[in-house]
Design an enzyme around this catalytic site. Structure first.
Site, short mmCIF file in Angstrom:
data_model
loop_
_atom_site.label_atom_id
_atom_site.label_comp_id
_atom_site.label_asym_id
_atom_site.label_seq_id
_atom_site.Cartn_x
_atom_site.Cartn_y
_atom_site.Cartn_z
N CYS A 88 0.83 -1.20 0.00
CA CYS A 88 0.00 0.00 0.00
C CYS A 88 0.87 1.26 0.00
O CYS A 88 1.55 1.53 -0.98
CB CYS A 88 -0.97 -0.04 1.19
SG CYS A 88 -2.34 1.13 1.03
N HIS A 176 -3.64 -4.98 0.79
CA HIS A 176 -3.08 -5.47 2.06
C HIS A 176 -3.05 -7.01 2.04
O HIS A 176 -4.04 -7.67 2.35
CB HIS A 176 -3.90 -4.95 3.24
CG HIS A 176 -3.66 -3.50 3.50
ND1 HIS A 176 -2.60 -3.04 4.25
CD2 HIS A 176 -4.34 -2.39 3.07
CE1 HIS A 176 -2.63 -1.72 4.29
NE2 HIS A 176 -3.67 -1.30 3.58
N GLU A 178 -1.60 -8.86 4.09
CA GLU A 178 -1.50 -9.41 5.44
C GLU A 178 -2.85 -9.69 6.09
O GLU A 178 -2.92 -10.40 7.11
CB GLU A 178 -0.69 -8.47 6.33
CG GLU A 178 -1.34 -7.14 6.67
CD GLU A 178 -1.12 -6.06 5.63
OE1 GLU A 178 -1.27 -4.88 5.97
OE2 GLU A 178 -0.80 -6.39 4.46
N SER A 230 0.82 -12.03 38.82
CA SER A 230 -0.57 -11.57 38.87
C SER A 230 -1.54 -12.74 38.79
O SER A 230 -2.73 -12.59 39.08
CB SER A 230 -0.84 -10.61 37.71
OG SER A 230 -0.76 -11.31 36.47
N GLY A 232 -1.98 -14.04 35.85
CA GLY A 232 -2.28 -14.01 34.42
C GLY A 232 -1.28 -14.83 33.62
O GLY A 232 -0.28 -15.33 34.15
N SER A 235 2.80 -13.17 33.20
CA SER A 235 3.70 -13.27 34.35
C SER A 235 3.93 -14.72 34.74
O SER A 235 5.02 -15.08 35.19
CB SER A 235 3.16 -12.46 35.53
OG SER A 235 1.96 -12.99 36.03
N SER A 236 2.92 -15.57 34.56
CA SER A 236 3.09 -16.99 34.89
C SER A 236 4.10 -17.66 33.96
O SER A 236 4.95 -18.43 34.41
CB SER A 236 1.74 -17.72 34.80
OG SER A 236 0.81 -17.20 35.73
#
EC number: 6.3.5.2
Length: 517
Positions: A88, A176, A178, A230, A232, A235-236
């Site tokens: 584009c 586009h 993608e 947290s 989540g 972080s885990s």
């Protein structure tokens, strides 16, 4: 900072000119097993030489090449001998830089368009149909290709929908490639990556794990790392990866603020401490948080109280620890892109631990900063993390504090916990848990008259929110089958105390946000 050493991987870099689809280009290339990064259009040719990419993609963007403040590039990039694909605006910029002609289109194209491939030898369209549907989004067009180029595809409103200079390996597509709306977009990008750039698919998550473990060990040595858990996904995953690399040199702080989902704190402790052996300091701070939130109903005030109190609790625990040199965070590549590119329209506030005192001088470790969310989940699975932890639903930093509209009480939190668990159970039973981007229940604070048994009730309404999205910037409500919604409704009304009515939120974003507060 311990970041990935990517020198062993073939790379295709994407230069950012401000398109809303930039991240998709990078993701598509990575899906082929080739490492890709989104970089500023201000990068110099010398900097690109040091990266040594197999190919370069110029993204789309909102500018016209003739705008006074249009994004430009270092012209020396064209002399590097590296294949280039312009998408584009990227195709228009290449045309403008190399002596072709770009003009405003007589008829702008936005949405689906049909193109005709006019050159059956075009490498980008090899073995693809001559007629195909693509996704256009442009107000300017290429009227005349630069010297050395030829037109290889056209559309009704775009005489040069694709162009090629096979000698220099420079290519352009006005559409586009993608986005999924382009019928053979993936195949076109594949041809560029493998046939033109001759890149090898040597980007794998197992290699990434080995590389990161080695680099973390070299960076940390015998020192200690602090991680705020947290519960989540991000972080885990960081916790399990760091534990694999440095074991008990990792110290985690998990603050249970009483605003987690049902069984969440226990699940985190059982999995991360029990199965993986992470060294976790669990802080039970429910009473502390709820007392601070008592009588508060304004959403931003609730967020501020929860955020400030979380930081204070984390700081109090961190101050007790000795010999900590590093702070680990679950920063993802989307965070880096949104806050660090020249064309970014907004700055994202990370949900990672912030506001640490100035006298706590930590070096930062962000092992996931080159990964997208789906790649972080893939990493978690490769590390042996349980599916229910890796595929956990996205959860806001303030937790259930913003899913209870108005003042927060323990009774209201219990209603949201119980109803949310039922929703998640039924969505999983229906096989929709991987199809719906995010789903949860909310307590709007509305009470209404109902009849249960032979008696009149005056109880709470529970709202169900379920949306589909790619990047969270826009979202559409999920079309959950009626029979599944009925099961969810019946179970919540029968199993959750003080609820007599269920409503389903069918609002898109915009105008609404995903969360209610």
């Amino acid at each position: 900072m311990a970041n990935a050493d990517l020198s062993n991987f073939d790379k295709i870099i994407v230069l950012d000119f401000g398109s809303q689809y930039n991240q998709l280009i990078t993701r598509r290339i990575r899906e082929f097993g080739i490492y890709s990064e989104l970089l500023s259009h201000k990068i110099t040719a010398e900097e690109i030489k040091k990266i040594n990419p197999k190919g370069i993609i110029f993204s789309g963007g909102p500018n016209s090449v003739y705008d006074k403040d249009a994004f430009r590039i270092d012209p020396e990039i064209y002399k590097l001998g590296i294949p280039i694909l312009g998408i584009c605006y990227g195709m228009q910029l290449m045309t403008y830089n190399l002596g072709g002609r770009v003009e405003p289109a007589d008829n702008r194209e936005y949405g689906h368009a049909d193109i005709d491939v006019t050159d059956d030898q075009a490498v980008m369209f090899k073995e693809l149909p001559a007629k195909q549907t693509v996704w256009m989004s442009h107000g300017d067009l290429v009227r005349e290709v630069p010297e050395g180029f030829k037109t290889v595809a056209t559309s009704a409103n775009c005489p040069i929908a694709s162009m090629a200079d096979d000698a220099r390996k420079f290519y352009g597509v006005q559409f586009h490639a993608e986005v999924r709306n382009t019928q053979y977009g993936n195949e076109i990008l594949r041809h560029f990556a493998f046939d033109v750039c001759e890149a090898k698919a040597n980007w794998s998550m197992n290699d990434f794990i080995d590389m990161q473990v080695q680099q973390i060990r070299e960076t940390v040595g015998d020192r200690k790392v602090l991680l705020g858990l947290s519960g989540g996904v991000d972080s885990s995953v960081v916790g399990v990866l760091l534990n694999k690399a440095i074991g008990d040199q990792l110290v985690c702080i998990f603050v249970d603020h009483g605003l987690l989902r049902k069984g969440e704190a226990k699940q985190v402790m059982d999995s991360l401490e029990g199965k993986f052996g992470l060294n976790i300091i669990k802080v039970d701070a429910q009473d502390r948080f709820l007392s601070k939130l008592a009588g508060v109903s304004e959403p931003e005030q609730k967020r501020k109280i929860i955020g400030n109190e979380f930081i204070q609790v984390f700081n109090d625990e961190a101050q007790k620890l000795k010999g900590i040199d590093f702070l680990a965070q679950g920063t993802l590549y989307t965070d880096v892109i949104e806050s660090g590119t020249d064309t970014a329209q907004t700055i994202k506030s990370h949900h990672n631990v912030g506001g640490l005192p100035e006298d706590m001088h930590f070096e930062l470790i962000e092992p996931l900063r080159t990964l997208f969310k789906d790649e972080a989940r893939d990493l978690g699975e490769k590390l042996g993390m349980p599916e229910d932890l890796v595929w956990r639903q996205p959860f806001p930093g303030p937790g259930l504090g913003i899913r209870v509209i108005g003042e927060i009480t323990e009774d209201k939190l219990q209603i949201v916990r119980d109803s949310d668990l039922i929703l998640r159970e039924e969505i999983k039973k229906a096989g929709l848990d991987r199809d719906i981007w995010q789903y949860f229940t909310v307590l709007p604070g509305i009470r209404s008259v109902g009849v249960m048994g032979d008696g009149r009730t005056y109880d709470y309404t529970v709202g169900i929110r379920a949306v589909n999205s790619i990047d969270g910037m826009t979202a559409d409500f999920a079309r959950i089958p009626w029979d599944v919604l009925q099961k969810i409704s019946v179970r919540i009304v029968n199993e959750v105390d003080h609820v007599n009515r269920i409503v389903y939120d069918i609002t898109s974003k915009p105008p609404a946000t995903v969360e209610w507060e």
